[in-house]
Design an enzyme around this catalytic site. Structure first.
Site, PDB file in Angstrom:
ATOM      1  N   LYS A   1      13.552 -21.611   5.769  1.00  0.00           N
ATOM      2  CA  LYS A   1      13.605 -22.819   6.612  1.00  0.00           C
ATOM      3  C   LYS A   1      14.531 -22.520   7.781  1.00  0.00           C
ATOM      4  O   LYS A   1      15.374 -21.627   7.702  1.00  0.00           O
ATOM      5  CB  LYS A   1      14.156 -24.000   5.791  1.00  0.00           C
ATOM      6  CG  LYS A   1      13.823 -25.362   6.362  1.00  0.00           C
ATOM      7  CD  LYS A   1      12.434 -25.828   5.958  1.00  0.00           C
ATOM      8  CE  LYS A   1      12.082 -27.116   6.683  1.00  0.00           C
ATOM      9  NZ  LYS A   1      10.840 -27.716   6.173  1.00  0.00           N
TER      10      LYS A   1
ATOM     11  N   ASP B   1       8.588 -29.113  11.553  1.00  0.00           N
ATOM     12  CA  ASP B   1       9.252 -30.051  10.643  1.00  0.00           C
ATOM     13  C   ASP B   1       9.740 -31.179  11.566  1.00  0.00           C
ATOM     14  O   ASP B   1       9.178 -31.356  12.658  1.00  0.00           O
ATOM     15  CB  ASP B   1      10.408 -29.361   9.886  1.00  0.00           C
ATOM     16  CG  ASP B   1      10.957 -30.212   8.739  1.00  0.00           C
ATOM     17  OD1 ASP B   1      10.335 -30.249   7.675  1.00  0.00           O
ATOM     18  OD2 ASP B   1      12.008 -30.866   8.921  1.00  0.00           O
TER      19      ASP B   1
END
Ligand code: NDP
Length: 449
Positions: A129, A169
């Site tokens: 991430k 995201d």
């Protein structure tokens, strides 16, 4: 030998000491470790020293400076992150988040969750991430482009189709992926479509990728309801957020005959007694990049905007937290339970606090954790990588069928695993253990690295 529960508790305490001031990461680790004792008892091979320690320590953490100039020539300096957490099952895979709240602890919580989520898809992708504390809100397209170009100028040396494949995201959608891909292509002089997912469909993106997380979260809720002999048709739904996940959650709910009546942003929520007008909401959010307050102003008498309010005040039979972490707490859970909620499906990552999860489970509400319920997004990202590798493009229908099959399989494996470990109906335990087993098996087979 120490009881697995005591050993996991002491490992957790050590992880918290080693990673101070990272509350979201502690929460995510605790949520997983708290469910693993039964699997350690049943399969002692997992209790080998070092496995949990390796699983909770990222393989690599990259933190970098991102300088950029705004439209007035003022220089800003943001911080960029990429946490490459675990590549036992495939290249690191996980989104980039641009939001002022992003720090290393937030990125680590998201990366850690991603390992198990990606394992659940069964698609051969590791966990990672990244992101930045940059706030795209109120910035012009040109400013966002310059920021993305500066961000990628450092990030490009760490990613690649076989190494690490970021996606979007919070704060990173099609526009940002376009600017990031453009800069990657320019710096590397390569058309490496598989380096980023969430691309435009005209240049390597998959059909249905924008819809995938929201659609998948609704399909997961439908599976959970079906287990109870219930359906979505005709049910009222409360949805939080108004970004990518929320919009396509609302869309899929409407397609399946449900009745979503809310959406929200960080300024408040909208409740619309006639059901959300998705065309109007998309116009405001996707085209004008506006706020949900404008929706209520333009919609007329059926809708009202509640500034600062929490969407969970509204009664609904199914709930879809689809904004951000820890947005649904114990009081919210009590309100939803009192209003007769039957299922909660986490479109966002860790939106429900641990106490709220416990309350739902004690009340017999079907609770789908984000690792399972929102895995449709990364699953279609992995399908995008397959299409890129084969230089082909699948139809929407094919991708949608694949997505439906993957969500069914994830539901099934979570359900069966929970039963196998004596926790029937507990999707949190099922998702954590099923994801853990896949990653742990690969890590043990590949040796101490
Ligand atoms: P978007 O940026 O498209 O939308 C985010 C939404 O959440 C906006 O409505 C935003 O409101 C709201 N929000 C964000 N932060 C806060 C906050 N601190 N307080 C209140 N509201 C907030 O993001 P996505 O829809 O892509 O992501 C939403 C969630 O889903 C995240 O948890 C993400 O990690 C998760 N997720 C996303 C996937 C994807 O494919 N995009 C895949 C799997 C999970 P505002 O505009 O006011 O900030």
């Amino acid at each position: 030998m120490k009881d697995p529960k005591d050993r996991l508790d002491s490992l957790r305490a050590g992880i918290e000491r080693r990673n101070p001031a990272q509350p979201e990461f502690h929460q995510a680790v605790r949520e997983v470790l708290d469910t693993l004792a039964p699997v350690f008892r049943a399969r002692p091979e997992y209790a080998v020293p070092g496995l949990v320690e390796r699983l909770t320590e990222p393989e690599r953490q990259i933190v970098f400076r991102v300088p950029w100039q705004d439209d007035h020539g003022t220089v800003h300096v943001n911080r960029g992150f990429r946490v490459e957490f675990n590549s036992a099952l495939g290249p690191y895979k996980g989104g980039l988040r641009f939001h002022p709240s992003v720090d290393i602890g937030v990125v680590k919580f998201l990366g850690f969750e991603q390992i198990f989520k990606n394992a659940l898809t069964g698609l051969g992708i590791g966990g990672g991430k990244g992101g930045s504390d940059f706030d795209p809100r109120g910035r012009s397209d040109a400013e966002v482009m310059r920021f993305c170009q500066s961000f990628m100028t450092e990030l490009h040396r760490h990613i690649g189709e076989h190494t690490d494949v970021p996606a979007g995201d919070i704060g990173v959608g099609g526009r940002e992926i376009g600017y990031l891909f453009g800069q990657y292509r320019r710096i590397t002089n390569r058309w490496e479509a598989g380096v980023l997912t969430g691309k435009g469909t005209g240049w390597g993106g998959s059909q249905i990728r924008p819809q995938a997380t929201g659609y998948g979260s609704v399909l997961f809720a439908a599976e959970m309801l079906q287990r109870q002999g219930l359906g979505l048709d005709g049910r009222s739904a409360v949805v939080s957020g108004s970004g990518n996940v929320a919009l396509y959650t609302i869309e899929k709910l409407q397609k399946l005959g449900a009745y979503p009546i809310t959406c929200s942003d960080s300024e408040g929520y909208v409740v619309d007694d006639k059901g959300i007008d998705l065309d109007l909401l998309k116009q405001i959010k996707e085209v004008e990049r506006g706020r949900v307050g404008a929706y209520a102003e333009r919609r007329g008498a059926s809708a009202r905007f509640v500034p600062g309010g929490r969407v969970w005040e509204v009664a609904g039979e199914v709930a879809f937290p689809s904004a951000t972490q820890n947005e649904l707490g114990a009081d919210d859970a009590r309100a939803l339970i009192a209003s007769g909620v039957k299922a909660v499906s986490e479109g966002a990552n860790m939106p429900t606090t641990p106490e709220a999860v416990r309350l739902f489970q004690e009340a017999g509400v079907a609770f789908g954790p984000g690792k399972a319920a929102n895995a449709g997004g990364v699953a279609v990202s992995a399908l995008e990588m397959s299409q890129n590798a084969a230089r082909s493009a699948w139809t929407s229908q094919r991708v949608e069928e694949e997505l439906a099959g993957i969500m069914r399989d994830i539901h099934q494996v979570c359900h069966e695993t929970a039963e196998r470990y004596g926790a029937p109906g507990d999707y949190v335990t099922g998702a954590n253990i099923a994801g853990f087993e896949r990653v742990a098996d690969a890590m043990l087979a590949q040796g101490v690295i």
